[in-house]
Structures are given as C-alpha cells and as structure tokens.
Scaffold this active site. Structure first.
Site: not given
Ligand code: UGA
Length: 438
Positions: A87, A262
């Site tokens: 994502t 991240c």
C-alpha cells in the site's frame, strides 16, 4: 486441525509470512501477479536481501510445504488467505494507494471456498477492512474477513514473524478468532500476547505504532537540534533519558532520521485519513514529525558546507551507506540516498558504497558513482559521510583510512561510530547533535 493457507502478494511481507507459516507446519501457497518473481521464488531465490530468509525459503520449498504460483485458482482449496500486498503512498498525495489491495480482493473473492477466512495483513487506512469485508460478502456470503496487522522490521523479518512481541487480530466473530488461533498456535503456546480487537481498531494499532516510533525518532532529532544550539551532546542526553523505563532507550538514536517503505508513508497516510474523518487536528503533530525528519537531511548538508565551502562544485564526497537502514538492501525513501543526491545536485562528485544496496541505489540514482569497496569509495575524498550504520563501517580502522583520503573529515550521520578513535587518529569528526571535534 490441518489448515491450508494461501498468501496473496509475495513482496517483503508476503514471502516472509509464507515461509514462516510453512515452517510452523502448514501447507502454504504463495501467489503473485508477477510471474518472474514467482519463478525466482520457486527456485529458492529472494528478489531482495533479508538475513535468514533465503535459507528458510529454501528449506520450506524442500519440505514440500511451500509452493508458489501465479495462478490465482491455486488458492481455491485454502482455508485461510493472507492478503500481503503493498500500500504505497499515492503519487499525487499523502494518502495510501489501495489499488493492489482492491484488485487482490476482487481477484480472490470469486475463487475462495465457502467457510474460508480472508485475513488482511497490509497496512491500510482505517475503514478499509469493513469495506473489503462487505465487498467480499457481497460476492460470497459464506466467507469471512479479519485483519491481522504485521509489525515485522526489515533486517529482523524472520525473527519478528516467528517470535512476535504481540499478535493483534481484528475480527467480527468468535469463529474467525478461533481459526487465527489455530494458525498462531505455536506463538500462543510460547506465551505471545494475543489481542482481539474490532476491525477498525486492528487497522489503527498498526499506524498508531508506526506513528509513535516515528515520533520517538523525531523527538530525539529535535533534541539534537537543541543540543547543537546549546552546546550539548544528544547521545549522552538519549542515554540519560532512556534509563527511565517509561521512556525506554530504544529508537532514540539521533541522526539523519527515518526512511524506508513504512514509517514515512504510514504517518502521511494516517494524516490524510484523519482529515477524511474530520479528525485532522488530532494528528497535526505528525506534520512536525515529518518536517523534523526531513530537516535532519538538510542539517547534514549544512555540516558538509561548513567544512568544505558553500559551493560544493567539484568536491569529492564519499558516502558510506545507501540503504535506509543496515541489514537491508531497501532504498525506498532512504535518507542516505536523498542526502547523496542532494550533494550531487549541488555540484559534488559523489561516490557511494553499501554492502547490499548498491544495485537498488544505482537503479534509482544512476547519476551517482558507486564503489565496490570502502577503500575505492573514499580514495581521494574531501569528506566522508557515514549515512547507514552497517557493522562493517563501525569496524573501519580510522588510521588506515586516513591514508586514502585527501582530507580527513568524517561526518557521522548515524551517531554510530566511535568518535574517540576517529579523533585520536587525526580526523575532524562531526555529527548531528554533538560538538564538532578535531
Ligand atoms: C518499521 C517498524 O519498526 C515495524 O514495526 C513495522 O512493522 C514496519 O515499519 C512496517 O510498517 O512494516 P522498518 O521500516 O523495517 O520497520 O524500519 P525501522 O527499524 O522502524 O527503522 C525505520 C527508520 O528509522 C530507519 O531509516 C532507521 O534508520 C531509522 N531510525 C530508527 C532512526 O533514525 N533512529 C532510531 O533510533 C531508530
């Protein structure tokens, strides 16, 4: 109960999860839309570097418990399907790009068997799981969806997956929790804390954890700025406050800040989602966390200019480290590479070395030069930047290295080198949040 498991998406998270779950005794099939990646994995080769993972991959392939396929129909017999697709940050905004999650769900929904459980592991904006569950049930009302965020760190992926410090499961009913308890029975026997949550809370746990970690790093980097202004030493300050167990000494390493696939994108996506929810004020502070983080890179370049000159044209700068952290070949949003590219854009001749990330770095920044050894990297350098704290850099002999450079100036961007030994060897030693010596 012997469960059959599928893992959708064989990137970093997916391959690690597939190999680790197979090592717990389950039959696992890893699925990806990229046939080249699947072919590589099926031969026991990893498309990235991660300690211990390739060995585990090979032993699980040899055991026959782990297989890979690009054919989605191979998941039809599985009881549990882990969604492990990426994502990333959207190209034109702060929010997460859910293209892969949405298309994976759409691809598996018609194939999964009645009674099976789909388990999301990807990091998603809160609310995604409820939406995906509704979409899945509209295709097949006899399946279910849970969310089980992943907390593994690159460089420790196998260790963190086999021995997690907690397991968080977002479920809507007891049956889904019971299935996940079978998957994680080995961890439960070992006493790993088990937290049952609703779907939105389980999604939030992940982004809250990463936001807290990012905050800790930016906090200590803000203290580094104050130390510089006031003549203090941030490494001593971090050690001193870290002894308070309420604060803790981990993630207080001041330096050029956080990068990777991240932390940066997760705090941005969290802010974007909070805004959609009308709760943007609650996360205003993350904007500061992000800018403190990016400022550390700019401060590093100021240090370079202070020693060389405002104009960096033609200056030879050696960079030790390209990966966003040691024991990884990942260069996504790497502070080390960003700084390298910025000094290069300012006219410097930049030579980069990294034990594992050179190929990825060269692909992203082909204009930088790459050296295959530390010696080649620093030969004739006007200044060295230490930007990723690999163990091999901490083992450098400053006396021997001094003979190779044009000027002995070391800027330690990670506060990881032994300052005394560099200064004693005659180096000018600079670091963020500490006085310059030499
Ligand atoms: C991070 C989290 O630590 C994991 O728990 C999480 O599962 C993962 O993101 C994810 O969301 O998948 P990771 O990206 O592998 O893991 O890297 P970290 O170890 O968190 O380091 C992130 C960055 O912070 C690195 O660039 C590192 O150099 C930097 N850092 C870390 C500091 O600058 N100072 C510190 O004290 C610690």
């Amino acid at each position: 109960m012997t469960l059959k498991i599928s893992v959708i998406g064989t990137g970093y998270l997916g391959v690690t999860h597939a190999a680790c779950v197979a090592s717990m005794g389950f039959q696992v099939v890893g699925i990806d839309i990229d046939p080249e990646k699947i072919a590589l994995l099926a031969q026991g080769k990893l498309p990235f570097y991660e300690p211990e993972l390739e060995e585990l991959l090979q032993s699980e392939l040899a055991s026959g418990r782990l297989t890979f396929s690009a054919d989605i129909s191979q998941i039809s017999q599985a009881d549990v399907h882990f969604l492990c697709v990426g994502t990333p940050q959207q190209k034109d905004g702060l929010a997460a790009d859910l293209t892969y999650v949405n298309s994976a769900l759409a691809a598996i929904a018609p194939v999964v068997k009645d009674g099976s459980l789909v388990v999301g592991k990807s990091t998603v904006p809160v609310g995604t799981a409820v939406r995906l569950r509704n979409e899945l049930l509209s295709v097949n009302p006899l399946v279910d969806l849970a969310w089980n965020p992943e907390f593994l760190r690159e460089g420790f992926a196998v260790e963190d997956t086999l021995h997690p410090n907690r397991l968080v499961v977002g479920v809507t009913n007891d049956r889904a929790e019971a299935i996940l308890k079978v998957v994680y029975s080995k961890n439960l026997e070992a006493g790993v804390p088990w937290i049952r949550a609703d779907l939105p809370t389980s999604e939030l746990v992940k982004v809250a954890a990463n936001s807290f970690l990012a905050t800790k790093i930016s906090f200590i980097n803000a203290m580094a700025e104050i130390c510089e202004a006031a003549g203090g030493d941030v490494t001593v300050l971090a050690k001193a406050i870290g002894h308070d167990p309420r604060i803790g000494n981990r993630f207080l390493q001041a330096g050029i800040g956080f990068g990777g696939g991240c932390l940066p994108k997760d705090i941005r996506a969290f802010m974007a989602r909070a805004q959609e929810l009308g709760a943007d004020q609650a996360l205003e502070f993350l904007r500061d966390i992000d800018s403190i983080n990016l400022r550390a890179r700019a401060r590093m370049i100021e240090l370079v200019r202070r020693d060389l000159s405002e104009d960096l044209t033609g200056k030879k700068i050696a960079v030790l480290g390209a990966a966003f952290k040691p024991d990884s070949d990942d260069v996504r949003d790497s502070p080390a590479l960003d700084i390298s590219a910025q000094v290069h854009a300012a006219g410097a001749i930049v030579m980069v070395h990294d034990p594992k990330a050179m190929a990825n770095a060269a692909q992203r920044f082909p204009a930088l030069q790459y050296a295959s050894s530390i010696e080649e990297c620093v030969a004739g350098a006007d200044l060295i930047l230490h930007l990723t704290e690999w163990k091999s850099y901490r083992e450098i002999d400053p006396v021997a290295l001094k003979k190779l450079v044009r000027q002995p100036i070391m800027i330690d961007g990670r506060n990881a080198l032994d300052r005394e030994s560099w200064v004693n060897a005659g180096w000018k030693f600079r670091a963020l949040g500490r006085a310059s010596l030499g």
